[in-house]
Design a protein around this motif. Structure first.
Motif, PDB file in Angstrom:
ATOM      1  N   MET A   1       0.836  -1.190   0.000  1.00 40.26           N
ATOM      2  CA  MET A   1       0.000   0.000   0.000  1.00 40.26           C
ATOM      3  C   MET A   1       0.876   1.248   0.000  1.00 40.26           C
ATOM      4  O   MET A   1       1.795   1.382   0.812  1.00 40.26           O
ATOM      5  N   ARG A   2       0.617   2.154  -0.939  1.00 40.99           N
ATOM      6  CA  ARG A   2       1.339   3.418  -0.975  1.00 40.99           C
ATOM      7  C   ARG A   2       0.665   4.391  -0.013  1.00 40.99           C
ATOM      8  O   ARG A   2      -0.551   4.597  -0.035  1.00 40.99           O
ATOM      9  N   LEU A   3       1.480   4.987   0.824  1.00 35.73           N
ATOM     10  CA  LEU A   3       0.979   5.974   1.773  1.00 35.73           C
ATOM     11  C   LEU A   3       2.047   7.052   1.914  1.00 35.73           C
ATOM     12  O   LEU A   3       3.247   6.732   2.044  1.00 35.73           O
ATOM     13  N   TRP A   4       1.614   8.285   1.899  1.00 34.22           N
ATOM     14  CA  TRP A   4       2.538   9.415   1.881  1.00 34.22           C
ATOM     15  C   TRP A   4       2.285  10.332   3.068  1.00 34.22           C
ATOM     16  O   TRP A   4       1.148  10.523   3.492  1.00 34.22           O
ATOM     17  N   ILE A   5       3.361  10.891   3.577  1.00 33.05           N
ATOM     18  CA  ILE A   5       3.284  11.956   4.575  1.00 33.05           C
ATOM     19  C   ILE A   5       3.756  13.236   3.907  1.00 33.05           C
ATOM     20  O   ILE A   5       4.801  13.259   3.250  1.00 33.05           O
ATOM     21  N   GLY A   6       2.972  14.271   4.060  1.00 34.93           N
ATOM     22  CA  GLY A   6       3.340  15.588   3.566  1.00 34.93           C
ATOM     23  C   GLY A   6       3.671  16.512   4.725  1.00 34.93           C
ATOM     24  O   GLY A   6       2.937  16.544   5.729  1.00 34.93           O
ATOM     25  N   LEU A   7       4.767  17.237   4.619  1.00 35.39           N
ATOM     26  CA  LEU A   7       5.200  18.166   5.665  1.00 35.39           C
ATOM     27  C   LEU A   7       5.364  19.543   5.049  1.00 35.39           C
ATOM     28  O   LEU A   7       6.222  19.760   4.179  1.00 35.39           O
ATOM     29  N   TYR A   8       4.520  20.471   5.484  1.00 32.77           N
ATOM     30  CA  TYR A   8       4.617  21.856   5.024  1.00 32.77           C
ATOM     31  C   TYR A   8       5.130  22.701   6.174  1.00 32.77           C
ATOM     32  O   TYR A   8       4.563  22.678   7.271  1.00 32.77           O
ATOM     33  N   LEU A   9       6.227  23.415   5.947  1.00 30.98           N
ATOM     34  CA  LEU A   9       6.853  24.239   6.978  1.00 30.98           C
ATOM     35  C   LEU A   9       6.473  25.695   6.748  1.00 30.98           C
ATOM     36  O   LEU A   9       7.194  26.445   6.060  1.00 30.98           O
ATOM     37  N   PRO A  10       5.355  26.144   7.278  1.00 27.26           N
ATOM     38  CA  PRO A  10       4.877  27.511   6.979  1.00 27.26           C
ATOM     39  C   PRO A  10       5.743  28.600   7.586  1.00 27.26           C
ATOM     40  O   PRO A  10       5.816  29.700   7.054  1.00 27.26           O
ATOM     41  N   GLN A  11       6.387  28.320   8.712  1.00 29.89           N
ATOM     42  CA  GLN A  11       7.194  29.334   9.389  1.00 29.89           C
ATOM     43  C   GLN A  11       8.679  29.159   9.093  1.00 29.89           C
ATOM     44  O   GLN A  11       9.515  29.615   9.884  1.00 29.89           O
ATOM     45  N   LEU A  12       9.020  28.515   7.991  1.00 28.05           N
ATOM     46  CA  LEU A  12      10.427  28.256   7.693  1.00 28.05           C
ATOM     47  C   LEU A  12      11.277  29.525   7.651  1.00 28.05           C
ATOM     48  O   LEU A  12      12.356  29.560   8.252  1.00 28.05           O
ATOM     49  N   PRO A  13      10.857  30.622   6.973  1.00 27.05           N
ATOM     50  CA  PRO A  13      11.715  31.819   6.976  1.00 27.05           C
ATOM     51  C   PRO A  13      11.967  32.363   8.381  1.00 27.05           C
ATOM     52  O   PRO A  13      13.101  32.736   8.710  1.00 27.05           O
ATOM     53  N   LEU A  14      10.943  32.377   9.218  1.00 29.89           N
ATOM     54  CA  LEU A  14      11.137  32.884  10.578  1.00 29.89           C
ATOM     55  C   LEU A  14      12.032  31.952  11.387  1.00 29.89           C
ATOM     56  O   LEU A  14      12.920  32.407  12.117  1.00 29.89           O
ATOM     57  N   GLU A  15      11.824  30.661  11.262  1.00 30.25           N
ATOM     58  CA  GLU A  15      12.583  29.713  12.075  1.00 30.25           C
ATOM     59  C   GLU A  15      14.028  29.581  11.606  1.00 30.25           C
ATOM     60  O   GLU A  15      14.896  29.187  12.383  1.00 30.25           O
ATOM     61  N   LEU A 133       1.374  18.570   9.176  1.00 30.43           N
ATOM     62  CA  LEU A 133       1.602  17.188   8.754  1.00 30.43           C
ATOM     63  C   LEU A 133       0.317  16.601   8.202  1.00 30.43           C
ATOM     64  O   LEU A 133      -0.759  16.760   8.788  1.00 30.43           O
ATOM     65  N   SER A 134       0.446  15.912   7.094  1.00 35.37           N
ATOM     66  CA  SER A 134      -0.702  15.256   6.472  1.00 35.37           C
ATOM     67  C   SER A 134      -0.313  13.849   6.060  1.00 35.37           C
ATOM     68  O   SER A 134       0.868  13.514   5.966  1.00 35.37           O
ATOM     69  N   CYS A 135      -1.334  13.048   5.797  1.00 32.35           N
ATOM     70  CA  CYS A 135      -1.120  11.667   5.343  1.00 32.35           C
ATOM     71  C   CYS A 135      -2.202  11.336   4.332  1.00 32.35           C
ATOM     72  O   CYS A 135      -3.392  11.597   4.580  1.00 32.35           O
ATOM     73  N   ALA A 136      -1.811  10.774   3.184  1.00 32.02           N
ATOM     74  CA  ALA A 136      -2.765  10.481   2.121  1.00 32.02           C
ATOM     75  C   ALA A 136      -2.218   9.367   1.250  1.00 32.02           C
ATOM     76  O   ALA A 136      -1.004   9.122   1.217  1.00 32.02           O
ATOM     77  N   PRO A 137      -3.099   8.701   0.468  1.00 31.73           N
ATOM     78  CA  PRO A 137      -2.629   7.624  -0.418  1.00 31.73           C
ATOM     79  C   PRO A 137      -1.854   8.129  -1.626  1.00 31.73           C
ATOM     80  O   PRO A 137      -1.205   7.334  -2.298  1.00 31.73           O
ATOM     81  N   THR A 138      -1.921   9.413  -1.951  1.00 29.17           N
ATOM     82  CA  THR A 138      -1.164   9.961  -3.069  1.00 29.17           C
ATOM     83  C   THR A 138      -0.262  11.090  -2.572  1.00 29.17           C
ATOM     84  O   THR A 138      -0.578  11.765  -1.588  1.00 29.17           O
ATOM     85  N   ALA A 139       0.847  11.283  -3.276  1.00 31.03           N
ATOM     86  CA  ALA A 139       1.792  12.311  -2.853  1.00 31.03           C
ATOM     87  C   ALA A 139       1.203  13.711  -3.021  1.00 31.03           C
ATOM     88  O   ALA A 139       1.312  14.561  -2.135  1.00 31.03           O
TER      89      ALA A 139
END
Length: 493
Positions: A1-15, A133-139
């Motif tokens: 089973m393909r399962l993907w985690i997506g990570l979006y770093l919204p505060q990356l410039p500040l951090e 953080l998200s998780c879905a069957p597609t990237a």
């Protein structure tokens, strides 16, 4: 089973540019003299995205302004990706400060999606970043959910329902046509899917349909996976001059997490690491302080290394303030296969015992943690030497040279440093009570080349049934009337 985690770093410039932005008075990141990112306190003062530098200083003269550097942001995102390689070798960088991780083959190993998500979040916190953080069957579906704030779904039907409710402008190819979509009443991805595809392609291009189809699993997705380099070396510039060595542990932990991901991706275990504490540069440059840690048992996990570094940094005295850290894996070897024994070792495995010894060495120093090293000598007081615990191979080699007949003879568990002369009562040695010999004598004659010994050893028993190791000194050349002298040399358990 393909399962993907997506990570979006919204505060990356500040951090990246102002790690203390959450507690700062007001922090603002500028790009081409306009506000790109701002802290909550800056927003409370009236600062808004897109505002010019002059407007920021007018609203908040004490605001801290930082110029954006895309190179530093890319380095930070790459550092996060390196740390995530410990969970899967399939990590890809997507648009807008987002990482995609294929974790379908890693779920069983890490205890399921919930446990894996918690581990990923903990790693991000240790690295000093926050992410949606998200998780879905597609990237692409995981990317969309992460960009919208996160969410988790493992079924395609559930993913389709969630995607249909997302804003249409969330897809990058749709943003240039946002006014047109609003004009025709297309506000969500579900509305976009119901539009005629030929007309949508002519209006917005094929890229929009390709991205929409990929999110719904209708087309294959291809990625350029992040590859671990052949060797590991990572640097971290500190945001202030640090004068206390223990305060460097947080930055060192960030580098260790990256090294852990690199080790897992390359299937290596590290035997020696070196941490360089960089001081001032330029005309007042100083030689970096180097902290080396040698492991008795190769490892690829960061928890034990963090404990060792904590102990070493607690004892380290800084000769000058530290402005940067550099961690390198000096010596590695292929990972050893897991143990195939059915039952665990009592009292912990050999690896657990070695980790305890390494922790003691880091805390007490290598010269204060010793182990027995048998010597090829018949004289009891010279038959053993105490050496640092890391000299285990040399000690084993000396033990192999011991005569086999000595190894089979009974020896006391406690050997006195200096033998004690015993009193004689009724022609019997006395130690708290008269001693009765319970063994035949063992004669030791050795040391003619340095310090000659001529003794007869016995196992003696007292009235309290305690057993002692005593010897009678043979007086070579003395007359027959010379009284023998008895000594206590050891005690049996």
């Amino acid at each position: 089973m393909r399962l993907w985690i997506g990570l979006y770093l919204p505060q990356l410039p500040l951090e990246v540019f102002c790690p203390n932005w959450s507690s700062d008075s007001a922090s603002v990141v500028l790009e081409q003299e306009r506000v790109l990112a701002l802290s909550a306190l800056a927003g409370a003062a009236g600062v808004q995205a897109g505002m010019r530098r002059g407007g920021v200083l007018m609203l908040h003269p004490e605001a801290r302004l930082y110029e954006r550097s895309a190179e530093r942001e890319a380095e930070a995102l790459h550092a996060v990706a390196m740390a995530l390689l410990q969970y899967t070798p399939l990590v890809a960088q997507a648009e807008e400060s987002t990482l995609l991780i294929d974790i379908g083959a890693s779920l069983t190993l890490f205890g399921g999606i919930c446990a894996l998500s918690r581990a990923v979040r903990a790693n991000l916190r240790a690295l000093g970043f926050t992410a949606a953080l998200s998780c879905a069957p597609t990237a692409r579906g995981a990317w969309l959910l992460a960009r919208h704030g996160g969410g988790r779904t493992v079924k395609m039907a559930s993913l389709v329902r969630r995607l249909d409710r997302l804003p249409a402008a969330l897809l990058p190819p749709a943003r240039p046509f946002a006014a047109w979509f609003e004009g025709i009443g297309c506000f969500s991805l579900g509305d976009m899917r119901r539009l005629p595809r030929p007309g949508l392609q002519r209006r917005c291009g094929r890229g929009l349909l390709d991205m929409l189809d990929a999110a719904h699993g209708m087309t294959p997705e291809l990625f350029d996976w992040i590859e671990a380099p052949a060797t590991f070396s990572a640097k971290l510039d500190l945001f202030d001059r640090v004068e206390n060595a223990e305060a460097l542990l947080f930055g060192a932990h960030r580098l260790l997490l990256q090294m852990t991901g690199w080790l897992c991706a390359r299937q290596f275990a590290v035997e020696r690491i070196s941490l360089q504490l960089e001081h001032e540069r330029g005309r007042v440059a100083r030689v970096p302080t180097v902290i080396e840690i040698v492991l008795a048992e190769p490892t690829w996990r960061d928890e034990h290394l963090v404990r060792l570094l904590k102990e070493r940094l607690a004892k380290q005295v800084l000769e000058a303030p530290v402005i940067g850290l550099c961690l390198a894996a000096s010596q590695v070897q292929p990972m050893a296969p897991p143990s195939d024994s059915l039952f665990p070792e009592p009292g912990g495995s050999e690896q657990d015992q070695l980790r305890m010894l390494e922790l003691l060495v880091a805390r007490l120093g290598p010269d204060n943690v010793l182990q027995a090293a048998p010597q090829a000598d018949y004289r009891p007081e010279l038959a053993n030497a105490w050496v640092p615990v890391h000299q285990q191979i040399h000690a084993a080699a000396r033990a192999a040279q011991m005569p086999p007949n000595v190894l089979s003879l009974p020896r006391p568990t406690w050997l006195l440093i200096k033998p004690i002369a015993l009193l004689m009562r009724n022609d019997r040695p006395f130690y708290g009570s008269p001693l009765k010999m319970t063994s035949t004598p063992e004669r030791i004659e050795a040391g003619w080349w340095s310090e000659s010994l001529t003794r007869d050893y016995f196992i003696a028993e007292g009235q309290d049934h305690a057993h002692y190791w005593v010897y009678r000194e043979r007086l070579v050349g003395a007359g027959e009337d010379a009284a023998p002298r008895w000594f206590l040399h050891g005690l049996f358990g």
